[in-house]
Design a protein around this motif. Structure first.
Motif, mmCIF file in Angstrom:
data_model
loop_
_atom_site.group_PDB
_atom_site.id
_atom_site.type_symbol
_atom_site.label_atom_id
_atom_site.label_comp_id
_atom_site.label_asym_id
_atom_site.label_seq_id
_atom_site.Cartn_x
_atom_site.Cartn_y
_atom_site.Cartn_z
ATOM 1 N N MET A 112 2.127 6.877 -3.611
ATOM 2 C CA MET A 112 0.671 7.079 -3.639
ATOM 3 C C MET A 112 0.260 8.303 -2.815
ATOM 4 N N ALA A 113 -0.742 8.983 -3.269
ATOM 5 C CA ALA A 113 -1.154 10.236 -2.623
ATOM 6 C C ALA A 113 -2.099 9.959 -1.445
ATOM 7 N N ALA A 114 -3.130 10.770 -1.305
ATOM 8 C CA ALA A 114 -4.017 10.705 -0.145
ATOM 9 C C ALA A 114 -4.811 9.391 -0.120
ATOM 10 N N PHE A 115 -5.059 8.899 1.093
ATOM 11 C CA PHE A 115 -5.927 7.745 1.273
ATOM 12 C C PHE A 115 -7.385 8.181 1.329
ATOM 13 N N ILE A 116 -8.265 7.259 1.028
ATOM 14 C CA ILE A 116 -9.684 7.520 1.222
ATOM 15 C C ILE A 116 -10.055 6.952 2.585
ATOM 16 N N GLU A 117 -10.691 7.756 3.400
ATOM 17 C CA GLU A 117 -11.034 7.282 4.738
ATOM 18 C C GLU A 117 -12.100 6.191 4.645
ATOM 19 N N PRO A 118 -11.827 5.002 5.203
ATOM 20 C CA PRO A 118 -12.836 3.946 5.126
ATOM 21 C C PRO A 118 -13.995 4.243 6.073
ATOM 22 N N ARG A 119 -15.192 4.364 5.551
ATOM 23 C CA ARG A 119 -16.350 4.687 6.391
ATOM 24 C C ARG A 119 -17.601 4.242 5.655
ATOM 25 N N ILE A 120 -18.680 4.042 6.413
ATOM 26 C CA ILE A 120 -19.937 3.678 5.768
ATOM 27 C C ILE A 120 -20.999 4.717 6.071
ATOM 28 N N LEU A 121 -22.061 4.684 5.313
ATOM 29 C CA LEU A 121 -23.147 5.646 5.459
ATOM 30 C C LEU A 121 -23.865 5.430 6.786
ATOM 31 N N PHE A 130 -26.351 2.457 8.040
ATOM 32 C CA PHE A 130 -25.968 1.204 7.382
ATOM 33 C C PHE A 130 -24.959 0.478 8.264
ATOM 34 N N ARG A 131 -24.836 -0.818 8.065
ATOM 35 C CA ARG A 131 -23.980 -1.603 8.946
ATOM 36 C C ARG A 131 -23.123 -2.617 8.216
ATOM 37 N N ASP A 132 -21.907 -2.789 8.734
ATOM 38 C CA ASP A 132 -21.120 -3.973 8.404
ATOM 39 C C ASP A 132 -21.479 -5.064 9.398
ATOM 40 N N ASP A 170 -21.080 -9.371 6.018
ATOM 41 C CA ASP A 170 -21.998 -8.644 5.141
ATOM 42 C C ASP A 170 -21.666 -7.162 5.200
ATOM 43 N N GLU A 204 -11.226 -0.813 7.561
ATOM 44 C CA GLU A 204 -11.997 -0.203 8.644
ATOM 45 C C GLU A 204 -12.005 -1.066 9.908
ATOM 46 N N LEU A 206 -6.120 1.434 -1.013
ATOM 47 C CA LEU A 206 -6.791 2.711 -1.180
ATOM 48 C C LEU A 206 -7.201 3.330 0.160
#
Lengths: 441, 441
Positions: free
Chosen positions: A1-10, A13-15, B44, B93, B308
């Protein structure tokens, strides 16, 4: 598998991780129970609406904040930025299906693409409750009472609910001849607490001149008991003439006394609420232990909620709990209970092939009202103790050779003591009393 | 005022009026109570995320369905179209903040801009539950058990939970030499129920030739008891060689028997789930009284949820209740309880200036656990009776001269009988037993 997508949010916004989400839901469930006990009913509306519906003809500040785009069918759509506008559309559209007066609550997310600041988010939850179709003082008072009750169950300590009457303020402005400047005056007065007296005076003077500005400030600075303030306001607004707005406040005051909760409310002539659409009573609520947080529950009466969408005039009164701000306040005051789980107990995994029997054992505790998790993977007991502690559980149950029949070990995690040789029934009994006690505290 | 704006909502979106919203919340609260009793915790995540996060590198069908736009900061953003992708991002994350295995549920709205069809909406609620970080059969089984329990409390009647093992199917495809066609084969097999045997055979033949297509169909049409089917599948997939996928199914079968719920589950080799990411067990659930509704709860095991976004391989297994489809089914079967209000009683308004005392009276019923509304406007009693009936209330309380002290009249609305001369305490007592009985039914 190639590049990962960096996990991030806008940004903005909140988790919500489980302890934060459980705390949030605990509060919302208490608020909701309070609404329901008053006979308020829930509704729901779409997150996405036609932009024309949400922004009306105006727009202004709101237009800049809204998430607006063209959908796949080239429709101009937007995410709702509050729950009041959708409610107005809802009332107009379903007028024939609802009986007036209609008492509804709506707890849901709204979105605003504004600049993020400390404690302000682009996605947040609103918690609105309104009565439409009754112009009575009893409706004004019911919203006040619901504010007191809903906030009372949250463990936020004492609250100070401040109220005023926008119509009385307008009558005063009219009497001193500056009613045509009311929009600017309201906005200036609303900033008093933030910018201080001098700046407010300066701002007011710009639209009314200094003399009138002084009069306005004097009016909003009236001090005294509820009755003293009310009399002074009436005097300033109407002299000896009839003043229905003051009558209304007097009746609400009587309701407060009759229902034995007068001490919770403060008449405050400086409360005007910046928003244009209020016409009658207006409310704001401060936590007594943290007034600097600002209002955690505000609202008021509007003459005609659905004016934009219907020719029928429908009066309304309502309020909104700012649950995100309230949570910030409770956190700051150390009053937020952040449980990591709803479960009280777990079954340890001694042998993986006992999975079915372990679930059958757990079911016995669940049937007795004790939420019970099952650990799934074989691991050293010390590791399972640690996991149970991390999950905030009260007990770990260590089953015997036959989980349903052999005596079990009940480990009390806070004291780290084991009770050995218990039957399932003995364990249920030992845990039940303690579990239900904890739940109610 | 000039032109009105016509109140309307976007196609594929819905308002929920109180009876529908109460029914929906009743179901969701029962499902949630079931999740919580198993120690599953809520999370959430934002409704809006970077498009790159939601669509990954691919896109395809999903890309066409998604609500995607540029926000005010020119970021490429989209509304979530499911809760699985945000969960994968969440796990990657927050890997350091959560203990594995992590058991979470998430009940929230998702949006898909696809063409609307009967019973399909552009905004709908998903109700997901997953266990990540455990590759055990106990985790596969726990999800099955939760499906049974959560659906069991909803009054939907008997359900048939059908399961299969995607890995076992793949092993079979490999043995007959068509594993490289697996994506097309899976999609064809998934359509079997919709398009029938002949069409499926035609579709399969296109990628594998007729002979192999017949073999595939024969495999997915194996009939018999759980054990018979399992043995025949094992034989077809691996002959006499070791077959860990069949071992896994055997262990899950043992867990079913051990926990006394084996009769709820059916092994069905035709269940493969169209989606690519399943690698192990897969599930589907039909209402026995309405199989034509399609699956109301489906899911399965995936090898690496967060692939991913993270290099750490995190296995998972989960399922999702299609609450909108389930509601449609319950409605069709006449099994949806549509209460118009949570309240049981209301205080009639005899004189408007008794508003405060009426609220104090209502508070006595609320304190006794009986949700009680207060009518706000003076009106003829017959009108108030009708309003109370329309609201689905059980009782209307007609207060005396002094609402707190005078004897009251308790009207039983279904029988239209009045009990006169009751004290507040007597009324509370008469209502309590009946109220709590109704709540539990």
């Amino acid at each position: 598998m190639a590049a990962f997508i960096e996990p991030r949010i806008l940004k903005g916004f909140r988790d919500f991780l489980p302890p934060a989400e459980i705390a949030r839901r605990d509060l919302l469930e208490k608020i909701e129970a309070s609404f329901r006990s008053f006979g308020f009913v829930p509704i729901d509306t779409p997150a996405l609406e036609y932009t024309e519906i949400l922004l009306g003809k105006g727009g202004g500040e709101t237009e800049k904040q809204v998430y607006r785009f063209k959908d796949n069918g080239d429709r101009d759509v937007a995410l709702r930025f509050d729950l009041t506008v959708p409610f107005a559309r809802f009332v107009a559209e379903h007028r024939q299906e609802i009986a007036l007066p209609f008492k509804r609550y709506h707890i849901a997310k709204v979105w605003r693409g504004e600049n993020t600041q400390r404690g302000r988010y682009r996605e947040f939850t609103q918690c609105d409750f309104d009565i439409v179709g009754s112009d009575s003082a009893a409706a004004d008072f019911e919203i006040l009472l619901m504010m007191k009750n809903a906030l009372g169950v949250l463990g936020a300590g004492e609250v100070s609910i401040r109220l005023n009457h926008r119509g009385l303020f307008n009558r005063f402005l009219s009497r001193i001849g500056v009613l045509d400047k009311s929009v600017d005056i309201l906005r200036a007065v609303d900033k008093l607490e933030k910018i201080g007296r001098d700046e407010t005076l300066k701002l007011l003077s710009e639209s009314t001149g200094t003399a009138k500005a002084e009069e306005v400030l004097k009016f909003i600075e009236i001090k005294g008991s509820f009755d003293e303030i009310l009399n002074a306001m009436k005097e300033a607004a109407s002299g000896n003439e009839a003043c229905p707005e003051a009558e209304r406040l007097m009746l609400i005051r009587r309701f407060m006394i009759d229902s034995g909760i007068a001490e919770n409310f403060v008449l405050d002539p400086s409360i005007t609420r910046g928003l244009d659409y209020y016409t009658g009573i207006v409310y704001e609520t401060l936590l007594k232990e943290m007034p600097e947080l600002g209002s955690v529950c505000s609202g008021g009466r509007y003459d005609n909620l659905a004016a934009l969408y219907s020719k029928e005039a429908i009066p309304g009164v309502g309020s909104s709990i700012g649950i995100d701000r309230l949570i910030a306040g409770l956190e700051h005051l150390g009053k937020l209970q952040a449980r990591p789980s709803y479960a009280s107990a777990a079954i340890a995994c001694i042998k993986e092939d006992k999975g079915g029997l372990n679930q059958a054992l757990a079911e016995k505790f669940r049937q007795a009202g004790i939420p019970c998790e099952v650990f799934l993977d074989e691991a050293k007991l010390t590791k399972q103790f640690m996991l149970a502690e991390k999950k905030g559980l009260r007990w770990l149950i260590i089953p015997g050779e036959d989980p349903l029949k052999s005596p079990l070990i009940l480990r009390d995690l806070p004291s780290r003591e084991n009770k050995e040789g218990l039957s399932v029934e003995e364990a249920v009994k030992a845990m039940s009393a303690l579990h239900h006690e904890t739940q109610e505290s």
